[in-house]
Design a protein around this motif. Structure first.
Motif, PDB file in Angstrom:
ATOM      1  N   ILE A  80       8.030  -6.512  -1.657  1.00 26.34           N
ATOM      2  CA  ILE A  80       7.765  -5.758  -0.875  1.00 26.34           C
ATOM      3  C   ILE A  80       7.107  -4.423  -1.517  1.00 26.34           C
ATOM      4  O   ILE A  80       6.165  -3.966  -0.860  1.00 26.34           O
TER       5      ILE A  80
ATOM      6  N   LEU B  52       6.064 -10.746   4.127  1.00 29.23           N
ATOM      7  CA  LEU B  52       6.780  -9.455   4.099  1.00 29.23           C
ATOM      8  C   LEU B  52       8.044  -9.568   4.887  1.00 29.23           C
ATOM      9  O   LEU B  52       9.320  -9.165   4.230  1.00 29.23           O
TER      10      LEU B  52
ATOM     11  N   LEU C 211       3.191  -5.847  -1.399  1.00 28.18           N
ATOM     12  CA  LEU C 211       2.523  -5.865  -0.199  1.00 28.18           C
ATOM     13  C   LEU C 211       2.354  -4.545   0.556  1.00 28.18           C
ATOM     14  O   LEU C 211       1.456  -4.343   1.430  1.00 28.18           O
ATOM     15  N   THR C 212       3.435  -3.973   0.537  1.00 33.18           N
ATOM     16  CA  THR C 212       3.460  -2.636   1.321  1.00 33.18           C
ATOM     17  C   THR C 212       1.933  -1.517   1.369  1.00 33.18           C
ATOM     18  O   THR C 212       1.569  -1.301   2.328  1.00 33.18           O
TER      19      THR C 212
ATOM     20  N   LYS D 153       0.679 -12.305   5.012  1.00 36.47           N
ATOM     21  CA  LYS D 153       0.926 -11.042   4.605  1.00 36.47           C
ATOM     22  C   LYS D 153       2.106 -10.521   5.400  1.00 36.47           C
ATOM     23  O   LYS D 153       3.159 -10.537   4.588  1.00 36.47           O
ATOM     24  N   TRP D 154       2.129 -10.791   6.617  1.00 42.57           N
ATOM     25  CA  TRP D 154       3.232 -10.250   7.406  1.00 42.57           C
ATOM     26  C   TRP D 154       4.407 -11.125   7.353  1.00 42.57           C
ATOM     27  O   TRP D 154       5.540 -10.888   7.282  1.00 42.57           O
TER      28      TRP D 154
END
Length: 287
Positions: free
Chosen positions: A88, A236, A91-92, A232-233
């Motif tokens: 998290i 996450l 990637l955020t 990516k999503w």
């Protein structure tokens, strides 16, 4: 030395609720005196047992157990919470920024707000009116989705926060599809609770379809490639799922003796067609 520390950690974790039995009780009464909980301090005698037949309606199917050994709980807790937190944090900062000029698109229309208020309050009423601890099932994935929708409808969130929440809702909606396809209605015993279960899950499926079809949100990448944006999503969403259910769901399940989101044992058939055995949580975390 490491094995001794692990054993100690497992014993400490087990002490949070020594009344849990070693495996889930049968879904229906078999012996006439099926045991759902041991004594408060782990006593194994008839005077201290809590028998399944004496539990409030609906609670039997949600009884927690040590289906997974305490030592493994400790290992997976540390591993999943740590890895999820790192993912998290990594990637955020790389997430696409939502254009400010389109921020109004992220505000749900009035009919969505009305429907969300109805479904959220009805579900909360069902959970607070059931057996002791049932309110904790507001932390089930689909109820978390309703909480997210309620936040989107009624809280003054920033557009970037809304953007991230919508993008996370898309993969989580698959859980609502699973709930409809392979429902576990073992604790749905109140008036109209079963039809409401299917109605509110169908609404969870319909919401994203409407937002995507109307162009209010999009899963198309603004800068990244299609595959990298999807990964990516997806990564996450899995990280948030694991962080919450291993970091919060497992301790709650053990302390209160309930199988919250099946974090202590797999769901009953047919919902367990893809998840069973000691690795069932690893399978579910891969979404």
């Amino acid at each position: 030395m490491s094995s001794q520390l692990l054993t100690l950690a497992g014993n400490i974790f087990k002490s949070f609720n020594p009344s849990l039995i070693s495996s889930p009780p049968p879904s229906t009464e078999e012996s006439g005196h099926d045991v759902c909980y041991l004594g408060p301090n782990g006593e194994e005698d008839h005077q201290h047992y809590i028998y399944c037949k004496d539990l409030p309606a609906g609670q039997r199917g949600m009884v927690g157990s040590w289906y997974i050994h305490p030592e493994r709980h400790v290992i997976e807790y540390i591993a999943f919470v740590t890895i999820s937190y790192i993912i998290i944090r990594m990637l955020t900062p790389t997430l696409s920024k939502y254009p400010a000029k389109k921020a109004d698109n992220l505000n749900p229309p009035l009919f969505i707000k009305i429907a969300t208020f109805f479904f959220f309050t009805c579900q909360l009423a069902y959970k607070t009116s059931g057996y002791p601890g049932k309110v904790l099932f507001m932390a089930m994935p689909c109820n978390v989705l309703w909480t997210m929708w309620a936040a989107l409808c009624f809280l003054p969130l920033k557009s970037q926060t809304r953007h991230i929440m919508y993008q996370l809702i898309i993969p989580y909606t698959g859980l609502a599809i699973v709930a409809v396809a392979a429902p576990d209605a073992s604790d749905l015993v109140m008036w109209m609770e079963v039809p409401f279960f299917f109605l509110m899950h169908c609404a969870l499926i319909a919401y994203p379809i409407y937002f995507l079809q109307s162009g209010r949100i999009s899963v198309l990448p603004s800068s990244d490639g299609m595959v990298s944006n999807f990964l990516k999503w997806w990564t996450l969403s899995c990280a948030y799922f694991a962080l919450f259910y291993f970091g919060v769901g497992v301790p709650l399940s053990v302390v209160f003796g309930i199988n919250l989101n099946y974090m202590l044992s797999p769901p009953p058939a047919p919902a367990n067609m893809f998840m069973s055995g000691p690795n069932f949580r690893l399978q579910s975390t891969l979404c």
